[in-house]
Write a protein that holds these residues in place. Structure first.
Motif, PDB file in Angstrom:
ATOM      1  N   LEU A  37       9.758  -0.161   5.538  1.00 40.10           N
ATOM      2  CA  LEU A  37       9.904  -0.805   4.262  1.00 40.10           C
ATOM      3  C   LEU A  37       8.669  -1.221   3.690  1.00 40.10           C
ATOM      4  O   LEU A  37       8.327  -1.102   2.504  1.00 40.10           O
ATOM      5  N   THR A  38       7.606  -1.573   4.591  1.00 41.11           N
ATOM      6  CA  THR A  38       6.180  -2.003   4.117  1.00 41.11           C
ATOM      7  C   THR A  38       5.660  -0.773   3.497  1.00 41.11           C
ATOM      8  O   THR A  38       4.852  -0.903   2.387  1.00 41.11           O
ATOM      9  N   ALA A  41       7.259  -0.180   0.181  1.00 41.50           N
ATOM     10  CA  ALA A  41       6.837  -0.940  -0.801  1.00 41.50           C
ATOM     11  C   ALA A  41       5.334  -0.655  -1.387  1.00 41.50           C
ATOM     12  O   ALA A  41       5.090  -1.112  -2.548  1.00 41.50           O
ATOM     13  N   SER A  47       7.337  -5.493  -3.690  1.00 41.66           N
ATOM     14  CA  SER A  47       7.516  -6.164  -2.392  1.00 41.66           C
ATOM     15  C   SER A  47       8.559  -5.607  -1.396  1.00 41.66           C
ATOM     16  O   SER A  47       9.355  -4.847  -2.069  1.00 41.66           O
ATOM     17  N   ARG A  48       8.179  -6.074  -0.246  1.00 39.67           N
ATOM     18  CA  ARG A  48       9.206  -5.408   0.848  1.00 39.67           C
ATOM     19  C   ARG A  48      10.426  -5.971   0.796  1.00 39.67           C
ATOM     20  O   ARG A  48      11.553  -5.091   0.780  1.00 39.67           O
ATOM     21  N   ASP A  52      13.879  -3.628   0.105  1.00 42.53           N
ATOM     22  CA  ASP A  52      15.257  -3.865   0.828  1.00 42.53           C
ATOM     23  C   ASP A  52      16.235  -4.252  -0.004  1.00 42.53           C
ATOM     24  O   ASP A  52      17.330  -3.337   0.371  1.00 42.53           O
TER      25      ASP A  52
END
Length: 341
Positions: A37-38, A41, A47-48, A52
């Motif tokens: 996810l990072t 992002a 943002s993470r 999500d």
């Protein structure tokens, strides 16, 4: 097995919209659905937690159906076959029973319903032509009274096999044509269990996978890298609902007058220019080439066909096309794939 599959015309009436961020996320997941996810992002500048949330929302809306590996079945010791059935329309109950039995068949990858020449297409795996012949007999015995006609083909060589439509793909990357026979890879019991779990959700962390397999997360990571290196898994991708995205699925078959290596390379160049072609293969049977084409409308499909006819006017003998109405099931890892003794 995923019952809510990629094509269902009942979903065309549903209003689902994607913004540019959603499309970018889907693109990244289609290229590698195990991407953290990072990293997503950072690429989409969210943002993470926002990434999500968007992924979960795409799942809840039914746009994302599953996160799955793209398998090379030849490396697992299997050949791919297709069966086309023309059914008796007067017995709707037996048709439903046939589809119900096909969905749980150990060898079946996919069952697609059409509105044209054929009623059903069954895609399945078998170790060889002898096993395939037995499967045909078994399927015929399920509902012998309603099968009016059937045709079959074997995949000789697969050129490309994507899971996403052109609304997501920015560039169309093709596999290099492999003219050599691909030999099966030796796997142990843990490898097969890992493949099974990944086929259900390949975004699972190495830690979660390790708990299920009772091995360390490092060992899981090593095995995944090995499966990728050996070509058992081509890449990790995502299944999406084409109908919700307002895309139509056409199956297109071509019979060639001559299809030598020169023409095959020319066909590969044509594929590189057409990102709408999700899957293409050289086949043994009534047709030489077999394609799955995903388009926004019939006009777009017509333009692709016209271009293909113009490019290969000297070697195309005949062609046919059918529009998919519903995919009843898709199982990237049928039960037949297991550890061989």
């Amino acid at each position: 097995m995923f019952d809510n599959c990629r094509i269902d015309y009942d979903d065309f009436d549903k209003n689902v919209k994607l913004d540019l961020k959603d499309k970018k996320i889907l693109l990244l997941l289609s290229e590698n659905s195990r991407i953290p996810l990072t990293q997503i992002a950072k690429k989409v500048m969210l943002s993470r937690d926002a990434v999500d949330y968007r992924i979960k929302r795409l799942q809840e809306k039914g746009i994302i159906l599953a996160f799955v590996p793209n398998f090379n079945y030849a490396k697992l010791g299997f050949q791919t076959f297709h069966i086309f059935l023309l059914l008796d329309e007067l017995d709707e109950y037996k048709q439903k029973e046939l589809i119900k039995n096909l969905k749980i068949h150990a060898n079946v990858l996919s069952v697609i319903e059409y509105n044209d020449r054929w009623d059903l297409e069954i895609v399945l795996l078998a170790e060889d032509i002898i096993e395939f012949d037995k499967i045909i007999s078994d399927i015929s015995e399920i509902s012998p009274d309603i099968i009016l006609e059937k045709d079959k083909l074997e995949v000789i060589r697969r050129y490309n096999y994507d899971y996403v439509p052109p609304i997501i793909k920015e560039e169309h990357e093709m596999e290099v044509i492999n003219l050599q026979k691909q030999l099966p890879v030796k796997l142990d019991e843990i490898d097969y269990k890992l493949l099974r779990i990944l086929s259900e959700n390949c975004r699972a962390s190495t830690y979660a996978l390790g708990l299920k397999l009772e091995i360390s997360s490092d060992a899981v990571g090593y095995r995944i890298k090995k499966l990728l290196k050996e070509g058992v898994i081509r890449f990790f991708s995502v299944l999406v609902n084409f109908s919700l995205l307002k895309y139509h699925w056409y199956t297109f078959s071509i019979e060639m007058k001559l299809f030598n290596l020169k023409n095959e390379k020319k066909f590969e160049a044509f594929l590189n220019q057409n990102k709408n072609i999700l899957r293409s293969a050289k086949t043994l049977g009534p047709w030489d080439l077999f394609l799955y084409v995903v388009v926004e409308n019939p006009k777009e499909f017509h333009q692709i066909v016209k271009l293909m006819k113009r490019e290969f006017s000297d070697i195309i003998r005949s062609y046919d096309a059918w529009i998919a109405y519903k995919e009843h099931c898709f199982n990237p890892m049928p039960k037949i794939i297991k550890k061989k003794s």
